[in-house]
Design an enzyme around this catalytic site. Sequence first.
Site, PDB file in Angstrom:
ATOM      1  N   ARG A 143       0.711  -1.299   0.037  1.00 45.34           N
ATOM      2  CA  ARG A 143       0.120   0.040  -0.098  1.00 45.34           C
ATOM      3  C   ARG A 143       1.068   1.285   0.126  1.00 45.34           C
ATOM      4  O   ARG A 143       1.732   1.394   0.717  1.00 45.34           O
ATOM      5  CB  ARG A 143      -0.999   0.045   1.100  1.00 45.34           C
ATOM      6  CG  ARG A 143      -2.223  -0.901   1.027  1.00 45.34           C
ATOM      7  CD  ARG A 143      -2.915  -0.239   0.034  1.00 45.34           C
ATOM      8  NE  ARG A 143      -4.431  -1.339  -0.086  1.00 45.34           N
ATOM      9  CZ  ARG A 143      -4.591  -2.262  -0.847  1.00 45.34           C
ATOM     10  NH1 ARG A 143      -3.215  -2.546  -1.611  1.00 45.34           N
ATOM     11  NH2 ARG A 143      -5.707  -2.774  -1.075  1.00 45.34           N
TER      12      ARG A 143
ATOM     13  N   GLU B 157      -3.028   7.274  -4.646  1.00 49.45           N
ATOM     14  CA  GLU B 157      -3.345   6.805  -6.278  1.00 49.45           C
ATOM     15  C   GLU B 157      -4.582   6.705  -6.645  1.00 49.45           C
ATOM     16  O   GLU B 157      -5.569   6.821  -5.723  1.00 49.45           O
ATOM     17  CB  GLU B 157      -2.716   5.316  -6.389  1.00 49.45           C
ATOM     18  CG  GLU B 157      -3.315   4.310  -5.535  1.00 49.45           C
ATOM     19  CD  GLU B 157      -2.764   2.796  -5.660  1.00 49.45           C
ATOM     20  OE1 GLU B 157      -3.442   1.978  -6.295  1.00 49.45           O
ATOM     21  OE2 GLU B 157      -1.477   2.858  -5.151  1.00 49.45           O
TER      22      GLU B 157
ATOM     23  N   HIS C  39      -0.264  -0.065  -9.937  1.00 46.18           N
ATOM     24  CA  HIS C  39      -0.981  -1.116  -9.086  1.00 46.18           C
ATOM     25  C   HIS C  39      -1.227  -2.285  -9.987  1.00 46.18           C
ATOM     26  O   HIS C  39      -2.486  -2.688  -9.978  1.00 46.18           O
ATOM     27  CB  HIS C  39      -2.037  -0.557  -8.548  1.00 46.18           C
ATOM     28  CG  HIS C  39      -2.689  -1.248  -7.487  1.00 46.18           C
ATOM     29  ND1 HIS C  39      -2.970  -0.612  -6.037  1.00 46.18           N
ATOM     30  CD2 HIS C  39      -2.547  -2.319  -6.797  1.00 46.18           C
ATOM     31  CE1 HIS C  39      -3.296  -1.237  -4.955  1.00 46.18           C
ATOM     32  NE2 HIS C  39      -2.940  -2.646  -5.495  1.00 46.18           N
TER      33      HIS C  39
END
Length: 340
Positions: A241, A270, A289
Amino acid sequence: MYRVAIVNSRSFGVSAPDLLEELKKYAQVDFIDVDKKLRGRELAERLKGYHFIVASVTPTYDREFFKNNKDVLLIARHGIGVDNVDLDAATEEGVIVTRVPGYKERDAVAELAVALCLAVVRKVCYSHSLVKQGRWSERGKVVGFNIRGKTIGVIGIGNIGSRVAEIFAKGFSARVLAFDPYVKPGDAEKIGAQLVDFETLLRESDIITLHAPLTPQTYHIIGDREFSLMKQGVVIINTARGELIDTQALIRALESGKVAGVGLDVVEDEPIDATHPLLKYENVVITPHIGANTREGLRGMDEANVDAIMKVIRGEAPIEYVVNPEVLKRGTRASLKPST
């Protein structure tokens, strides 16, 4: 007819169109994009009428959302982390929350962490840019280092971190240190890692890779103080994360040379755009991601989500996926069979 909202997740069904088509036999399925900052009453209104939500890492489903949306029966996280869902509020409102079992994403995310490490250490992206710019003759500037014999610090050796530790220890013959307060020394040794305290890991590691969940205790677990304890020229990898690392502290560490390179699949706040300050550094590699985005990883995620939704449609509790099991005792909005 049941309605399913797949929110901010265009990867759903990409590797498993058959599962998506199966779900469509029992429910209307809509792909919905919402602003990552949308929450509360506004988000509740936007998703009004949907019984199932397949949730990405954004937006945040907070207490106000659950108070103002009385239609949702289940939130199925299309991933492992549930830090953007208020589990207490969901439980109080009778909403089941599920997530993908860690083993579904384990290899995909672990392998990306190693790939990012190699990309940074061997300056792969920078080297590629030299070739594209017709600067092949400058290859002498590109000097990396071997991972074999180096010390790798793994923060969190749960499902994914344990696989990363195993790859570095057994695949690269690296010394692996691990910090994880929930793991016993014997279990760490089985994967080739040595459990140490947090500061020892920071001081002795050449490469530090993060695999911890985001909690109030792990928020900005890496900041100015932690960078000050690290070796000069340390490499940082994060596929967990973004909020585990204080971005401004990271930038300061890059500017000072304390950090020699960074590989990130996750970034604070993000998604980021092309103006993000980290993107100006040639020794920083960022992917959007995509940790679980392999054919196998995505199919496994879709399988878990579809299975959880179908179980609720059939009146069964999706026990193997539930992250707020208290809701099954308190009572759910869904009509489940008494055996649950």
